[in-house]
Design an enzyme around this catalytic site. Structure first.
Site, PDB file in Angstrom:
ATOM      1  CG  HIS A   1       0.993   1.203  -3.487  1.00  0.00           C
ATOM      2  ND1 HIS A   1       1.908   0.306  -3.993  1.00  0.00           N
ATOM      3  CD2 HIS A   1      -0.222   0.791  -3.930  1.00  0.00           C
ATOM      4  CE1 HIS A   1       1.272  -0.602  -4.714  1.00  0.00           C
ATOM      5  NE2 HIS A   1      -0.025  -0.343  -4.697  1.00  0.00           N
ATOM      6  CD  GLU A   2      -3.604   2.414  -2.821  1.00  0.00           C
ATOM      7  OE1 GLU A   2      -4.136   2.590  -3.931  1.00  0.00           O
ATOM      8  OE2 GLU A   2      -3.328   1.287  -2.380  1.00  0.00           O
TER       9      GLU A   2
ATOM     10  CG  HIS B   1      -2.452   2.528  -8.007  1.00  0.00           C
ATOM     11  ND1 HIS B   1      -1.829   1.822  -9.011  1.00  0.00           N
ATOM     12  CD2 HIS B   1      -2.354   1.762  -6.881  1.00  0.00           C
ATOM     13  CE1 HIS B   1      -1.369   0.676  -8.522  1.00  0.00           C
ATOM     14  NE2 HIS B   1      -1.670   0.616  -7.240  1.00  0.00           N
TER      15      HIS B   1
END
Length: 355
Positions: free
Chosen positions: A18-19, A22
């Protein structure tokens, strides 16, 4: 201990994915990244490489990417402003925000494809039990029989057989079985059973009163078919997740079904003990849930930020700081309330109850 280790592995991988979404899109769009953290709270270990400090923090229930210009309070130089998140166009900010949940969904898709290539266990149509006084028993079907066809359609997996029975619209079924070396055919009238499905909906479906023997085989698929099946499975899980959220809001699914870290740890341990394929499938399922939940339009979550940037894109002006502050407070309250509910359910289910 197995449950704790399994949960840390699953959450660690999903948070990283997920990170990283980003992080990668921030870099692609020329935004500086100051911190990349797995976990929240106090730093356990960290290493600075270039401008970015990579961290593992104390609480492994999330993570964050801190970009240049986020957090406020610091005067930025002209060079830093050019590389700050807030100075990028709404479309680029939307891309960075969506990348986190998007990577979770893409990761789940790849995992499901891999699972179908490695092989999934499937129950055969061998019958382990025939329920007394039900249609199959009345027709003469017995335990140990192997169902080979339903209404003329060949079946060799329990799911295929159940699908054919459920899809039958007529008052009777022609069920063919193999008993020893002999093939037999039985005409029987299904019994209609009413119950609740996974979404809390009342459904009525035909049943014949047989229970699987538990005999399984491993079905492996070539890359092309694995791609197709993995894509369908990913979409089905996304759809089920969204519909489940709607049913929870409608109270069709009770709130006590919501689980938290203890439930995740327990399920992770169970799937790890069941084998690598089950563990991977569980991780993909959780990745879809993480991706979908983060897209909810709740401030604090990615979906809340997405809403603000879409507003700015459409109306050509940002949401006022006061409105954002109020929304963040409401979002935080909702998130804390959800976490309290999840912890309460976990305690009631596993510590107070017999779970």
């Amino acid at each position: 201990m197995t449950s704790i280790v399994s949960a840390i592995i699953v959450l660690g991988i999903l948070i990283f994915v997920h990170e990283f979404g980003h992080f990668l899109f921030a870099k692609l769009f020329g935004v500086g990244v100051e911190k990349f953290s797995l976990g929240f709270g106090p730093k356990l270990i960290g290493k600075k490489m270039g401008e970015t400090e990579y961290l593992i923090s104390a609480f492994p229930l999330g993570g964050y990417v801190k970009m240049v210009g986020e957090g406020g309070g610091d005067e930025l130089s002209d060079e830093e402003k050019a590389r700050s998140f807030g100075e990028k166009s709404p479309l680029r900010r939307i891309g960075i925000v969506v990348a986190g949940p998007g990577f979770n969904l893409i990761f789940a898709w790849f995992v499901f494809i891999a699972v179908f290539m490695v092989g999934v266990p499937s129950a055969t149509t061998k019958i382990g039990e025939v329920v007394k006084d039900k249609p199959a028993a009345k027709a003469g079907i017995v335990a140990g029989d192997r169902i080979t066809a339903v209404n003329g359609k060949k079946v060799d997996r329990w799911e295929e057989m159940a699908t054919e029975i459920a899809a039958s619209k007529g008052p009777s079924l022609l069920v063919e079985i193999k008993r020893g070396g002999e093939t037999k055919a039985f005409q029987l009238k299904p019994e209609m059973r009413t119950g609740k499905n996974l979404l809390g909906e009342t459904v009525t479906s035909p049943v014949i009163g047989v229970v699987a023997a538990g005999e399984t085989v491993i079905d492996r698929y070539p890359p092309g078919e694995a791609f197709s099946r993995g894509s369908v499975q990913t979409w089905n899980v996304i759809e089920l997740t969204v519909l489940s959220l709607v049913r929870i809001i409608e109270r069709a699914i009770p709130l006590d079904t919501i689980g938290g870290p203890i439930m995740i740890a327990k399920m992770a341990g169970q799937q790890a003990e069941a084998g690598g394929v089950s563990f991977l499938a569980f991780m993909a399922l959780l990745s879809v849930n993480l991706g979908v939940l983060n897209l909810l339009p709740i401030p604090i979550l990615d979906g809340g930020h997405l809403f603000f940037y879409l507003w700015e894109l459409i109306f050509r002006r940002p949401v006022s700081m006061r409105a954002r502050e109020i929304a963040q407070q409401v979002g935080l309250a909702l998130l804390i309330g959800l976490m309290v509910l999840a912890f309460y359910n976990d305690i009631a289910r596993y510590l107070v109850g017999n779970g």
